[in-house]
Design a protein around this motif. Sequence first.
Motif, short mmCIF file in Angstrom:
data_model
loop_
_atom_site.label_atom_id
_atom_site.label_comp_id
_atom_site.label_asym_id
_atom_site.label_seq_id
_atom_site.Cartn_x
_atom_site.Cartn_y
_atom_site.Cartn_z
N ASP A 140 -5.80 4.73 -5.80
CA ASP A 140 -5.39 3.42 -5.45
C ASP A 140 -6.36 2.55 -5.00
N PHE A 141 -6.15 1.12 -5.19
CA PHE A 141 -7.04 0.35 -4.67
C PHE A 141 -7.76 0.55 -3.20
N VAL A 142 -6.53 0.86 -2.39
CA VAL A 142 -6.64 1.01 -0.98
C VAL A 142 -7.72 2.15 -0.62
N TRP A 143 -7.76 3.11 -1.41
CA TRP A 143 -8.86 4.22 -1.27
C TRP A 143 -10.17 3.77 -1.82
N TRP A 144 -10.11 3.00 -2.90
CA TRP A 144 -11.53 2.30 -3.22
C TRP A 144 -11.95 1.70 -2.34
N LEU A 145 -11.07 0.64 -1.73
CA LEU A 145 -11.72 -0.19 -0.61
C LEU A 145 -12.08 0.42 0.69
N GLY A 146 -11.43 1.62 0.79
CA GLY A 146 -11.98 2.83 2.13
C GLY A 146 -13.20 3.20 1.92
N VAL A 147 -13.47 3.81 0.87
CA VAL A 147 -14.81 4.65 0.44
C VAL A 147 -15.91 3.79 0.34
N LEU A 148 -15.37 2.55 -0.22
CA LEU A 148 -16.66 1.49 -0.59
C LEU A 148 -16.91 0.72 0.90
N GLY A 149 -16.24 0.91 1.77
CA GLY A 149 -16.58 0.20 3.32
C GLY A 149 -15.88 -1.15 3.11
N GLN A 150 -15.06 -1.58 2.43
CA GLN A 150 -14.75 -2.88 2.19
C GLN A 150 -13.61 -3.35 3.26
N TRP A 151 -12.89 -2.32 3.72
CA TRP A 151 -11.59 -2.22 4.79
C TRP A 151 -12.39 -2.72 6.29
N ASP A 152 -13.61 -2.13 6.28
CA ASP A 152 -14.42 -2.25 7.54
C ASP A 152 -15.31 -3.35 7.62
N GLN A 153 -15.27 -4.08 6.71
CA GLN A 153 -16.06 -5.47 6.39
C GLN A 153 -15.86 -6.21 7.67
N GLU A 154 -16.88 -6.43 8.40
CA GLU A 154 -16.56 -7.27 9.80
C GLU A 154 -16.63 -8.76 9.55
N VAL A 155 -17.33 -9.12 8.53
CA VAL A 155 -17.47 -10.81 8.46
C VAL A 155 -16.98 -11.06 7.04
N ALA A 156 -16.10 -12.05 6.81
CA ALA A 156 -15.50 -12.58 5.86
C ALA A 156 -16.53 -13.33 5.10
N THR A 157 -16.61 -13.16 3.47
CA THR A 157 -17.57 -13.93 2.61
C THR A 157 -17.12 -15.22 2.73
N PRO A 158 -18.07 -16.14 3.13
CA PRO A 158 -17.85 -17.65 3.38
C PRO A 158 -17.25 -18.24 2.41
N GLY A 159 -15.86 -18.86 2.32
CA GLY A 159 -15.22 -19.64 1.66
C GLY A 159 -13.84 -18.74 1.25
N LYS A 160 -13.99 -17.36 1.49
CA LYS A 160 -12.95 -16.51 1.07
C LYS A 160 -12.31 -15.90 2.16
N GLY A 205 0.77 -1.07 -0.02
CA GLY A 205 -0.06 -0.08 -0.09
C GLY A 205 0.97 1.24 -0.01
N PRO A 206 0.31 2.31 -0.56
CA PRO A 206 1.11 3.63 -0.51
C PRO A 206 1.42 4.23 0.75
N ALA A 207 2.46 5.06 0.99
CA ALA A 207 2.99 5.54 2.22
C ALA A 207 1.87 6.56 2.82
N TRP A 208 1.01 6.99 1.99
CA TRP A 208 0.00 7.89 2.77
C TRP A 208 -0.96 6.99 3.58
N HIS A 209 -1.14 5.62 3.30
CA HIS A 209 -2.26 4.71 3.72
C HIS A 209 -1.54 3.77 4.69
N ASP A 210 -0.40 2.98 4.56
CA ASP A 210 0.07 2.18 5.07
C ASP A 210 0.99 2.76 6.31
N ARG A 211 0.45 3.30 7.14
CA ARG A 211 1.11 3.73 8.21
C ARG A 211 0.23 4.13 9.52
N PHE A 212 0.77 4.42 10.71
CA PHE A 212 0.02 4.93 11.72
C PHE A 212 -0.31 6.34 11.71
N PRO A 213 -1.50 6.66 12.41
CA PRO A 213 -1.95 8.08 12.36
C PRO A 213 -1.10 9.23 12.69
#
Length: 428
Positions: A212-232, A57-65
């Motif tokens: 970047d895809f990390v931004w897309w997963l963020g705004v689409l709420g996928q990073w905060d998905q709390e339950v994995a898709t069964p089988g994945k 992930g890019p440096a703006w994202h993969d770090r501590f706040p």
Amino acid sequence: MTVEKKSIDTLVVGAGQAGIAMSEHLTAQGVPHVVLERNRIAEQWRTGRWDSLVANGPAWHDRFPGLEFENFDPDGFPGKDQIADYFEAYAKKFNAPIHAGVEVHKVVRNQGHPGFTVETSEGVYDVQRVVAATGPFQRPVIPPIAPKDDRLTQIHSAHYRNPEQLPEGAVLVVGAGSSGVQIADELNRAGRKVYLSVGPHDRPPRAYRNRDFVWWLGVLGQWDQEVATPGKEHVTIAVTGARGGYTINFRELAHQGINLVGLTHAFENGKVSFKSDLVQNLNNGDANYLALLDAADAYIERNGLDLPEEPEARKVFADPECVANPILELDLDQAGINSIIWATGYTVEHSWLQVDAFDERGKPKHQRGVSAEPGVYFVGLPWLSRRGSSFIWGVWHDARHIADHISTRRKYEAYRDASQRERETAKA
């Protein structure tokens, strides 16, 4: 002989990203603690990775706040040593009480009084709480199908460093997540003949429409998905930040010279066989890729964003020969394969934690890192609370939740009723 014990409220085991995040939040909550690390801070980033590894992930994202990468392009991908240096700097920022070179041998619950006894290489601790912050990448896994053949050089991706460490000849890379793909690509660019065994995977775009895809997963709420898709739950992600970052396309890699094969099935009589699932795995990966593009397009339209269209992102590569006619079996000698790299992941190692915190399969029993064993916590594991839990920034947020839980427990434990307060006042 009586062993003198060191007493501390909370003991954190591991000084990688999880342990440092945990220490920061415990410090902010005023919780007395120490962090024990058997090697150096962020040791796995320094010696448990190959030479050319960069962050996914890019440096703006993969770090501590609380700290940015110094003198580094926020859209760039820092190398492994830069990441290790970052964690060292972060720990110094709040004077994290890290004791390096100390290994934890055993943790057992005390009998007749609260807390745990912890045996370490520097002595014995008496602690009220233990946080396992050793992360998910503890013990490299090589599957039992690995051939017992002394003529082959076989290493896990954790022990791969560069093409020069391998003997001459072709290489079979088993596993097509981020590690396997990047290693296979590096070997191919170094002039090696490479066979890449491709299993089920997700294949996000590196970037799409200037994000970047990390931004897309963020705004689409996928990073905060709390339950994995069964089988994945354990499906690998094929993404890379190498050479400035690019979208992995297996068909394109094949056109560049990498020989794609399906999931590795077995080794027998000097031959290796593969399942006939290559095309299905590629198609499923493509479907995952296109689904994210579709979701991104819909988000842009729904929110009226001014982001440039990118029709090239949907370019379809023709099937190379290895996809049109998949290889189902290889004679290792005839193919010239002298090395196998097992990019087959890791398992956790908690044998030192001898408490009732694990299920019948040896998996931690917990809710958002709070163990079924009171006083024991886990941080840094995949899906601890959400999809992003094992990533740098996800670990930081999970550690905050656990620190809050510890702080609350300490407040209850510190309560004294009226009679106790009177006795304590009288003694004073």
